[in-house]
Design a protein around this motif. Sequence first.
Motif, PDB file in Angstrom:
ATOM      1  N   ASP A 361      88.444  32.722  64.795  1.00 37.57           N
ATOM      2  CA  ASP A 361      88.883  33.374  66.023  1.00 37.57           C
ATOM      3  C   ASP A 361      87.679  34.139  66.537  1.00 37.57           C
ATOM      4  O   ASP A 361      86.539  33.823  66.165  1.00 37.57           O
ATOM      5  CB  ASP A 361      90.110  34.268  65.779  1.00 37.57           C
ATOM      6  N   ASP A 362      87.888  35.119  67.387  1.00 39.62           N
ATOM      7  CA  ASP A 362      86.751  35.846  67.949  1.00 39.62           C
ATOM      8  C   ASP A 362      86.309  37.030  67.110  1.00 39.62           C
ATOM      9  O   ASP A 362      85.353  37.729  67.468  1.00 39.62           O
ATOM     10  CB  ASP A 362      87.094  36.337  69.368  1.00 39.62           C
ATOM     11  N   ASP A 363      86.976  37.292  66.005  1.00 33.95           N
ATOM     12  CA  ASP A 363      86.654  38.451  65.178  1.00 33.95           C
ATOM     13  C   ASP A 363      85.303  38.272  64.483  1.00 33.95           C
ATOM     14  O   ASP A 363      84.925  37.164  64.088  1.00 33.95           O
ATOM     15  CB  ASP A 363      87.743  38.636  64.124  1.00 33.95           C
ATOM     16  N   VAL A 364      84.570  39.382  64.347  1.00 34.10           N
ATOM     17  CA  VAL A 364      83.348  39.377  63.543  1.00 34.10           C
ATOM     18  C   VAL A 364      83.796  39.466  62.086  1.00 34.10           C
ATOM     19  O   VAL A 364      84.136  40.535  61.586  1.00 34.10           O
ATOM     20  CB  VAL A 364      82.431  40.559  63.916  1.00 34.10           C
ATOM     21  N   ASP A 365      83.799  38.325  61.395  1.00 37.58           N
ATOM     22  CA  ASP A 365      84.462  38.272  60.098  1.00 37.58           C
ATOM     23  C   ASP A 365      83.585  37.791  58.942  1.00 37.58           C
ATOM     24  O   ASP A 365      84.033  37.807  57.791  1.00 37.58           O
ATOM     25  CB  ASP A 365      85.715  37.392  60.173  1.00 37.58           C
ATOM     26  N   VAL A 366      82.343  37.362  59.214  1.00 36.51           N
ATOM     27  CA  VAL A 366      81.486  36.899  58.125  1.00 36.51           C
ATOM     28  C   VAL A 366      80.087  37.506  58.258  1.00 36.51           C
ATOM     29  O   VAL A 366      79.642  37.865  59.357  1.00 36.51           O
ATOM     30  CB  VAL A 366      81.358  35.355  58.085  1.00 36.51           C
ATOM     31  N   GLN A 367      79.437  37.619  57.112  1.00 33.53           N
ATOM     32  CA  GLN A 367      78.021  37.976  57.070  1.00 33.53           C
ATOM     33  C   GLN A 367      77.264  36.787  56.490  1.00 33.53           C
ATOM     34  O   GLN A 367      77.642  36.240  55.463  1.00 33.53           O
ATOM     35  CB  GLN A 367      77.783  39.199  56.199  1.00 33.53           C
ATOM     36  N   MET A 368      76.201  36.379  57.187  1.00 36.24           N
ATOM     37  CA  MET A 368      75.377  35.261  56.731  1.00 36.24           C
ATOM     38  C   MET A 368      73.949  35.734  56.509  1.00 36.24           C
ATOM     39  O   MET A 368      73.478  36.674  57.151  1.00 36.24           O
ATOM     40  CB  MET A 368      75.372  34.131  57.765  1.00 36.24           C
ATOM     41  N   GLY A 369      73.273  35.032  55.617  1.00 33.83           N
ATOM     42  CA  GLY A 369      71.870  35.315  55.362  1.00 33.83           C
ATOM     43  C   GLY A 369      71.343  34.397  54.294  1.00 33.83           C
ATOM     44  O   GLY A 369      72.101  33.700  53.601  1.00 33.83           O
ATOM     45  N   LEU A 370      70.029  34.369  54.151  1.00 31.10           N
ATOM     46  CA  LEU A 370      69.383  33.510  53.172  1.00 31.10           C
ATOM     47  C   LEU A 370      69.112  34.262  51.880  1.00 31.10           C
ATOM     48  O   LEU A 370      68.760  35.452  51.895  1.00 31.10           O
ATOM     49  CB  LEU A 370      68.065  32.982  53.725  1.00 31.10           C
TER      50      LEU A 370
END
Length: 546
Positions: A361-370
Amino acid sequence: MTTTPAPTPDSTVAEWDHVVVGGGSAGALVAARLAARDSGTVLLLEAGPDQPVPRDRAHPLADAGRLVLAGFNWDYRANLRSSGRLEDLLKGGDGTGNPARALWERFPYQLGKVVGGGSAVNGAIALRGLPRDFAAWAEQGNPDWSWDKVLPFYKAIENDVDHPDHPRHGDGGPLPIRRTPRDRVHALDAAFWGECTRQGVTDLPDLNSGEEAGVGPIPGNTVEGERIDAATAFLSDARDLPHLHVRPGVRVTRVLFDPKDRSRAVGVETERDGRLDTVRARHVILAAGAVGTPVVLQRSGVGDAALLGALGIDPVVDLPGVGRDLVDHPSVVIWSRPADGVCTPGLPWRQVAARMSSGFDDDVDVQMGLLNNVESHTIPGFVDRLGWPLVVGMSVMLLRPRSRGRVFLDSADPLASPVIELGLGTDPEDVERLCHGVRRAWGFLRSPGLSARLTRTQFWSDRMVANDGVLRSGVRHIMNPGWHAAGSCRMGPDSDPYAVADQEGRVHGTENLRIADASLFPVIPSAPTNLTTLMLAEKLARSMKE
């Protein structure tokens, strides 16, 4: 206030003013603050070893470039999902539960067992929770934990050299906060950052500003590659204080209560080298973490009366919330092999992170990174059948999981290991959000800037990611915890049947007994938990003094 004379290492004290159980992030800070504010005698008990003082840069706990998963850890095994063991115990069984799910109990859940605790073995990431996390804390009956009321305590513990004199940051605290300048970011992280920007993720130079969405440099508690843990930052200057004594290698088995007033804590029972002993104290502060604290409480007769009765433990206070709402951040890591010369062992492994919508959906719900410059042999559970000495991981972490687990005893033996059930993915929405996050992460990996520097990817393929059923199955089987255990003794008003302590950490139904660690979190923060644990400990230490 009259206090007991200051102890020397080989002396005994009839009754301490404060005994702090657990020398991890929270316990180290609380003990140091109480001693520095002349709050009486303070005894800090830690089951693991102490760190050398001073600590050589060659010591494994000093290396911020790797997780420490051997030698300084509790050798726990966690069930990644759940089982029927608790229900079996309550029905009068032997706790074997549902054998069909026993395979999920093999995951090594190695939490810190050393003075400094998790902060001494983790990735030294210093990310704050977000304002809406603390709005949820306040909504659950803890109004003193709203964003505007916790921000001063985040500021009090930090020395953020990148944002001096900024109203949202502190520059006088013991914990150094550093970020990698953009012109020194590794080529792979720079490519990820650039692709985030191309896909519309906002540049966010300060991920601790309180803003949600954005990509930017990760703040870390490191100085020139050295991990500055809680023991180094907070205990180092307090060790010489006359009222503080640190006693490593001592395991607390239970809290002791006054036989005449069974609600009043009067000390703790300890174990060392097979010998049980007693420590008397006017105040007991549990800071053994989200696994250790509920277990100590249950052994002490504080917990679900039905479970305690099944174990033959005499109940002191019936608090069914003890151990109930254990939570951790589930994540999926996609591992790839870097092209020759792209990665170098020993270089920083986390430099850039992005908070964004998974697309569910439009929620900020994940953190990504290497996860960059990683030597494959250091990865827990990584089966390297391909001969890749160095690997790069694309991590997708769910910020606000709905799934909950639990931690409980299945034996009254004071040295028995707890049953840890993390419950990952038991709420279907968590799985769906991670599926969307993996699909978006795959798009980053297939972008020219990253794909040109990576030669092969383990397990995943375009066809798998495109197939909803296969993707869902892969996520269910590969998701791992973040070693961010929290929430198992959550704070809340006594009108909440599953709240264990009030918003100052005082255990409901008891006197002179407090909790000061991540087990109190009503909601897990949208970030690794260590910095929020330190903030919580700072805030509670001040309220104890007052």
